[in-house]
Design a protein around this motif. Structure first.
Motif, mmCIF file in Angstrom:
data_model
loop_
_atom_site.group_PDB
_atom_site.id
_atom_site.type_symbol
_atom_site.label_atom_id
_atom_site.label_comp_id
_atom_site.label_asym_id
_atom_site.label_seq_id
_atom_site.Cartn_x
_atom_site.Cartn_y
_atom_site.Cartn_z
ATOM 1 N N ALA A 197 0.838 -1.209 0.000
ATOM 2 C CA ALA A 197 0.000 0.000 0.000
ATOM 3 C C ALA A 197 0.869 1.254 0.000
ATOM 4 O O ALA A 197 0.526 2.265 -0.624
ATOM 5 C CB ALA A 197 -0.918 -0.008 1.224
ATOM 6 N N THR A 198 1.993 1.186 0.680
ATOM 7 C CA THR A 198 2.932 2.310 0.685
ATOM 8 C C THR A 198 3.453 2.560 -0.727
ATOM 9 O O THR A 198 3.528 3.711 -1.184
ATOM 10 C CB THR A 198 4.100 2.026 1.660
ATOM 11 O OG1 THR A 198 3.555 1.914 2.980
ATOM 12 C CG2 THR A 198 5.149 3.122 1.629
ATOM 13 N N ALA A 199 3.788 1.486 -1.432
ATOM 14 C CA ALA A 199 4.260 1.609 -2.821
ATOM 15 C C ALA A 199 3.219 2.314 -3.676
ATOM 16 O O ALA A 199 3.539 3.223 -4.460
ATOM 17 C CB ALA A 199 4.578 0.220 -3.382
ATOM 18 N N GLU A 200 1.969 1.908 -3.514
ATOM 19 C CA GLU A 200 0.897 2.494 -4.308
ATOM 20 C C GLU A 200 0.695 3.976 -3.963
ATOM 21 O O GLU A 200 0.522 4.819 -4.853
ATOM 22 C CB GLU A 200 -0.393 1.711 -4.047
ATOM 23 C CG GLU A 200 -1.488 2.029 -5.027
ATOM 24 C CD GLU A 200 -2.684 1.103 -4.869
ATOM 25 O OE1 GLU A 200 -2.526 0.011 -4.258
ATOM 26 O OE2 GLU A 200 -3.756 1.480 -5.362
ATOM 27 N N ALA A 201 0.747 4.291 -2.685
ATOM 28 C CA ALA A 201 0.542 5.684 -2.250
ATOM 29 C C ALA A 201 1.685 6.580 -2.742
ATOM 30 O O ALA A 201 1.464 7.745 -3.099
ATOM 31 C CB ALA A 201 0.436 5.738 -0.729
ATOM 32 N N ILE A 202 2.900 6.045 -2.780
ATOM 33 C CA ILE A 202 4.024 6.831 -3.300
ATOM 34 C C ILE A 202 3.808 7.101 -4.798
ATOM 35 O O ILE A 202 4.090 8.204 -5.286
ATOM 36 C CB ILE A 202 5.365 6.110 -3.049
ATOM 37 C CG1 ILE A 202 5.664 6.063 -1.543
ATOM 38 C CG2 ILE A 202 6.509 6.805 -3.788
ATOM 39 C CD1 ILE A 202 6.846 5.170 -1.160
ATOM 40 N N SER A 203 3.289 6.118 -5.515
ATOM 41 C CA SER A 203 3.006 6.323 -6.943
ATOM 42 C C SER A 203 1.988 7.436 -7.146
ATOM 43 O O SER A 203 2.100 8.244 -8.076
ATOM 44 C CB SER A 203 2.488 5.022 -7.571
ATOM 45 O OG SER A 203 3.491 4.032 -7.530
ATOM 46 N N GLU A 204 0.979 7.496 -6.264
ATOM 47 C CA GLU A 204 -0.024 8.572 -6.366
ATOM 48 C C GLU A 204 0.627 9.929 -6.117
ATOM 49 O O GLU A 204 0.342 10.901 -6.822
ATOM 50 C CB GLU A 204 -1.160 8.327 -5.364
ATOM 51 C CG GLU A 204 -2.102 7.227 -5.835
ATOM 52 C CD GLU A 204 -3.028 6.724 -4.726
ATOM 53 O OE1 GLU A 204 -3.229 7.449 -3.727
ATOM 54 O OE2 GLU A 204 -3.526 5.594 -4.883
ATOM 55 N N VAL A 243 11.328 12.136 2.373
ATOM 56 C CA VAL A 243 11.670 10.716 2.473
ATOM 57 C C VAL A 243 10.402 9.890 2.709
ATOM 58 O O VAL A 243 9.572 10.214 3.561
ATOM 59 C CB VAL A 243 12.682 10.467 3.609
ATOM 60 C CG1 VAL A 243 13.039 8.983 3.706
ATOM 61 C CG2 VAL A 243 13.951 11.303 3.378
ATOM 62 N N ALA A 244 10.279 8.812 1.913
ATOM 63 C CA ALA A 244 9.168 7.863 2.042
ATOM 64 C C ALA A 244 9.745 6.463 1.904
ATOM 65 O O ALA A 244 10.870 6.298 1.443
ATOM 66 C CB ALA A 244 8.129 8.130 0.942
ATOM 67 N N GLY A 245 8.983 5.445 2.290
ATOM 68 C CA GLY A 245 9.417 4.077 2.031
ATOM 69 C C GLY A 245 9.422 3.163 3.242
ATOM 70 O O GLY A 245 8.684 3.350 4.205
ATOM 71 N N ILE A 246 10.302 2.175 3.191
ATOM 72 C CA ILE A 246 10.316 1.055 4.129
ATOM 73 C C ILE A 246 11.757 0.843 4.622
ATOM 74 O O ILE A 246 12.674 0.904 3.807
ATOM 75 C CB ILE A 246 9.845 -0.231 3.425
ATOM 76 C CG1 ILE A 246 8.505 0.019 2.681
ATOM 77 C CG2 ILE A 246 9.709 -1.386 4.402
ATOM 78 C CD1 ILE A 246 8.101 -1.108 1.740
ATOM 79 N N ALA A 247 12.027 0.523 5.845
ATOM 80 C CA ALA A 247 11.089 0.477 6.957
ATOM 81 C C ALA A 247 11.378 1.657 7.883
ATOM 82 O O ALA A 247 12.514 2.006 8.108
ATOM 83 C CB ALA A 247 11.262 -0.846 7.738
ATOM 84 N N THR A 248 10.313 2.215 8.415
ATOM 85 C CA THR A 248 10.394 3.396 9.269
ATOM 86 C C THR A 248 11.475 3.269 10.343
ATOM 87 O O THR A 248 12.262 4.186 10.567
ATOM 88 C CB THR A 248 9.046 3.588 9.992
ATOM 89 O OG1 THR A 248 7.999 3.482 9.029
ATOM 90 C CG2 THR A 248 8.999 4.925 10.710
ATOM 91 N N HIS A 287 8.840 -3.006 -5.946
ATOM 92 C CA HIS A 287 7.493 -3.563 -5.963
ATOM 93 C C HIS A 287 6.714 -3.049 -7.174
ATOM 94 O O HIS A 287 6.861 -1.895 -7.574
ATOM 95 C CB HIS A 287 6.757 -3.193 -4.670
ATOM 96 C CG HIS A 287 5.488 -3.960 -4.483
ATOM 97 N ND1 HIS A 287 4.284 -3.523 -4.984
ATOM 98 C CD2 HIS A 287 5.245 -5.153 -3.889
ATOM 99 C CE1 HIS A 287 3.345 -4.419 -4.680
ATOM 100 N NE2 HIS A 287 3.907 -5.412 -4.016
ATOM 101 N N GLU A 288 5.877 -3.907 -7.717
ATOM 102 C CA GLU A 288 5.169 -3.533 -8.953
ATOM 103 C C GLU A 288 4.196 -2.366 -8.744
ATOM 104 O O GLU A 288 3.825 -1.702 -9.716
ATOM 105 C CB GLU A 288 4.419 -4.746 -9.528
ATOM 106 C CG GLU A 288 3.338 -5.266 -8.594
ATOM 107 C CD GLU A 288 2.578 -6.453 -9.169
ATOM 108 O OE1 GLU A 288 2.953 -6.923 -10.255
ATOM 109 O OE2 GLU A 288 1.615 -6.891 -8.514
ATOM 110 N N ASN A 289 3.776 -2.093 -7.514
ATOM 111 C CA ASN A 289 2.880 -0.950 -7.277
ATOM 112 C C ASN A 289 3.604 0.391 -7.386
ATOM 113 O O ASN A 289 2.960 1.439 -7.418
ATOM 114 C CB ASN A 289 2.260 -1.020 -5.878
ATOM 115 C CG ASN A 289 1.224 -2.117 -5.756
ATOM 116 O OD1 ASN A 289 0.982 -2.848 -6.703
ATOM 117 N ND2 ASN A 289 0.628 -2.236 -4.579
ATOM 118 N N LEU A 290 4.916 0.343 -7.412
ATOM 119 C CA LEU A 290 5.672 1.597 -7.499
ATOM 120 C C LEU A 290 5.868 1.966 -8.971
ATOM 121 O O LEU A 290 6.482 1.231 -9.736
ATOM 122 C CB LEU A 290 7.029 1.450 -6.808
ATOM 123 C CG LEU A 290 7.871 2.734 -6.787
ATOM 124 C CD1 LEU A 290 7.213 3.806 -5.930
ATOM 125 C CD2 LEU A 290 9.285 2.439 -6.277
#
Ligand SMILES: [Zn+2]
Length: 215
Positions: free
Chosen positions: A27-34, A157-162, A85-88
């Motif tokens: 979901a994080t990947a998808e939100a970053i794409s948005e 900065v965004a992503g994994i892991a906090t 990840h493919e959502n990115l």
């Protein structure tokens, strides 16, 4: 001010179904794409764990990882787990920085400019001589050198892991003299308590904490 988005380790092994899955990774990947679709940055960079032989960062064969300092094998160079990840959405990504070939490599500032997609992923035993180190050129710049060449002074900065690689990247960014903002709705952590503590630590060190909706 020129601003860059730094996308930390949005890789298959850190998302659901991966060997070191972090809840909320996909979901994080998808939100970053948005965010990328809606917001202009002067530069966009990703970091990737790109492990070849990271020593005791991987728990020894047969031993239980402690999920603090030792981990299940993950993001091995040239395997599908190390891919983004493919959502990115990768269209707007200007550069990729690879870290952790022979170290734990938590901070993106340990990363050097690389071409991970120049080498096909597959099973490690079928890779032949190229263990993934060839994805980084001899004189490739590190993240700090690249950002300075791009004239960047402000990092988002965004992503994994906090509580691990986001934390280390943010603290190193502050140390290097950048203004750093953590996009708190675009991060995912391994451990809830440790992630809350990491956010406090980043704020205490001078990072701004912001929801990406307020950008
Ligand atoms: Zn790692």
């Amino acid at each position: 001010m020129s601003r860059a988005l730094i996308i930390v380790d949005v890789q298959n092994d850190f998302c659901e179904g991966g060997s070191l899955a972090v809840s909320g990774g996909a979901a994080t990947a998808e939100a970053i794409s948005e965010l990328l679709a809606e917001t202009d940055f002067d530069a966009v960079a990703t970091t990737r764990d790109w492990h070849i032989d990271p020593g005791n960062h991987f728990a020894a064969e047969g031993a239980e990882p402690d999920y603090v300092k030792t981990w299940p094998a993950h993001c091995v160079a040239r395997t599908p787990g190390a891919e983004l990840h493919e959502n990115l959405e990768t269209e707007d990504i200007d550069a990729e920085f690879l870290k952790g070939m022979y170290t734990d490599g938590y901070s993106g500032f340990e990363g050097r400019l690389g071409s991970p997609d120049a080498v096909p992923s597959g099973k490690r035993e079928n890779m032949g001589a190229d263990d993934g180190s060839a994805a980084i050129a001899e004189n490739a710049p590190d993240l700090d050198e690249w950002l300075r060449a791009e004239g960047i002074d402000e990092l988002y900065v965004a992503g994994i892991a906090t509580d691990h690689c986001v934390r280390a990247t943010v603290l190193d960014g502050l140390e290097a003299g950048y203004e750093v903002t953590v996009l708190t709705d675009l991060i995912a952590g391994v451990d809830e308590t440790a992630s809350a503590e990491a956010l406090d630590e980043m704020a205490d060190a001078g990072a701004q904490l912001m929801d990406s909706q307020d950008l």
